[in-house]
Design a protein around this motif. Sequence first.
Motif, PDB file in Angstrom:
ATOM      1  N   ALA A  13       1.012  -1.065   0.218  1.00 15.87           N
ATOM      2  CA  ALA A  13       0.018  -0.118   0.217  1.00 15.87           C
ATOM      3  C   ALA A  13       0.955   1.237  -0.343  1.00 15.87           C
ATOM      4  O   ALA A  13       0.503   1.922  -0.208  1.00 15.87           O
ATOM      5  CB  ALA A  13      -0.960   0.179   1.379  1.00 15.87           C
ATOM      6  N   TRP A  14       1.716   1.083   0.926  1.00 17.55           N
ATOM      7  CA  TRP A  14       2.948   2.935   0.845  1.00 17.55           C
ATOM      8  C   TRP A  14       3.623   2.719  -0.431  1.00 17.55           C
ATOM      9  O   TRP A  14       3.796   3.601  -1.472  1.00 17.55           O
ATOM     10  CB  TRP A  14       3.748   2.415   1.743  1.00 17.55           C
ATOM     11  N   LEU A  15       3.907   1.445  -1.432  1.00 12.19           N
ATOM     12  CA  LEU A  15       3.959   1.640  -3.149  1.00 12.19           C
ATOM     13  C   LEU A  15       3.021   1.937  -3.584  1.00 12.19           C
ATOM     14  O   LEU A  15       3.600   2.930  -4.745  1.00 12.19           O
ATOM     15  CB  LEU A  15       5.048   0.066  -3.357  1.00 12.19           C
ATOM     16  N   VAL A  27       1.594   4.525  -2.794  1.00 12.22           N
ATOM     17  CA  VAL A  27       1.418   5.957  -1.882  1.00 12.22           C
ATOM     18  C   VAL A  27       2.503   6.864  -3.013  1.00 12.22           C
ATOM     19  O   VAL A  27       2.879   7.393  -3.498  1.00 12.22           O
ATOM     20  CB  VAL A  27       1.606   5.989  -1.370  1.00 12.22           C
TER      21      VAL A  27
END
Lengths: 296, 267
Positions: A135-137, A139
């Motif tokens: 999920a951070w990727l 973003v």
Amino acid sequence: MGVTAVMAGSAESASRGRDARKGLALAAPALLWTLAFFALPSGAIAVWSLFRREGAELVTTPGLDNYRRFLDQESFRLGLLNSVEVTLTVTVLAVLLAFPLAHAIATRIRPERQRLWLMAAVLPFWTSYVVRSYAWLLVLAPEGVVNGTLMTLGLIEEPLALSFNRGATITGFVHFSVMLCTLTIYASLVRIDPKLGLAAADLGANRWQVFTRITLPLAAPGIAAGAFLTIVITIGDYITPQILGGNTELLMPQIILLQINRRADIPMAAALSMILMLMVTIAYLALARWLTGRRR
Amino acid sequence: MSAAALRQHATTGLILGPLLLFVYLPVAVLVLFSFHEGSVPVPPFEGPSLEWYREMLDDERITDATWNSAIVGLLSSALATLLATLAAWGLARHRVPGRRLLEGLLFMPLAVSYLVIGVGLLVAFSAVGIEKSLVAVGIGHVVLNLPLAFAVVYGQFDPEQARLEQAARDLGASEPQVFLRVTVPLLRPAILGAFLLSLTFSWDEFVVAFLLSAFDPTLPVVIWGMLRTGLNPQTNAAGTLVFLVSVVAGIVFELAVWRRGRRERLG
């Protein structure tokens, strides 16, 4: 003292023995499970770390070869250094961000609503760490949400290098640890009697003094617990640096899995695991010392 | 609203707002782009579409792995909760010599990284000839969850509960009555909480499952494999599924513990 008293005494000690046996019998399955599948494997790591691999052979003459290789090879030493740097940065940032969050919930929200706010604040805590890193990727990727938004707004022409570096790894770790530390720090803060602060203020303490002399010392156990769990999780996690860090630098867990998957060098993986456990032990002793130092 | 109260609210918002944005941003992006129409989950958002969920349900790797995760999660959590409850009972209600030491042993795995526990089991299992399998993963998950489940249930065996049991005895309740009418109702939220907490941790766990499974991967391991293809809305859909299950279990856990907390305040 009469015979009856002696008899009563021995009857009491017999019933106490029976009670102890009953308690032990109830605890036995859990204790045996922990011994068999945690303590023994941990011992196996210690033993295997003294073996070494030569070609496809496992040499079982005990020796410190793996540890010597660790000290000799720069890639191993660098892995440990990277891991320690990342772990310390994450721990400090997580505590610094979690404290105001926990403090705001504990002091600025009405008591009957605090639980709800706390639940809301840590809801993403329940995401799998694989999913969370992915999920951070989404973003931080070059074409991701942050870069996409900034480029649409015309603030930047080229995407910023937000992913596949140490900053991204730290962001992913801090995200999880903030929620963890918020829980432990809140648990300490909510137990502080507000009358203590009022009493100190009556005695002439200003807000800063109340904070440093009352709030902070009483929150210390929560800070230490959160910091320790953060350290255990951060220094041992393979996923976050592997997904978000790119291949610019390797952390210890990545090097350990490299030994297992690519090189089939279990003894070296075991030695590196021992070094990881040593780091956690040092962190534990340091935090315990900090806590007892504060209490004095 | 007075100016002071307004300022108070504004400060609270200024502190909480950015932190909550940081905490929620990745999850919001994950869920939003699982409904994306295009083939790369990056802005601008197009849709909504359920195409990637359909694709996910048609993908046998994902459906098989979901079953594997569910089975490992349910069985290992049930076992961890059972062992933890028995141990909590034994150590809290009986005078066992060396109790502190035994507690320490049970809590010990909390201080060791999952990776190290996984490496240890890998070494030990290969030494005694236990094959990599879902059973091996399940054994590992019980190790990880036992201390957590023990902590949750053990915390409930407080002196307060012992007093309530004693009060029931003094009022003439028989031992089975004390057990069924006092002990079990007081323990139920803690046992449920321990089970749900274990379930979410097992459901989400990667590295032990990665090291100890061979041909029957769990869901996090399969999602990890999917990441090699880069950003992909199907991964978003699978990630959202994982998140949803964990969040539901997490909320029920919170509510179970919460209800207990409220009762304590009232009692």
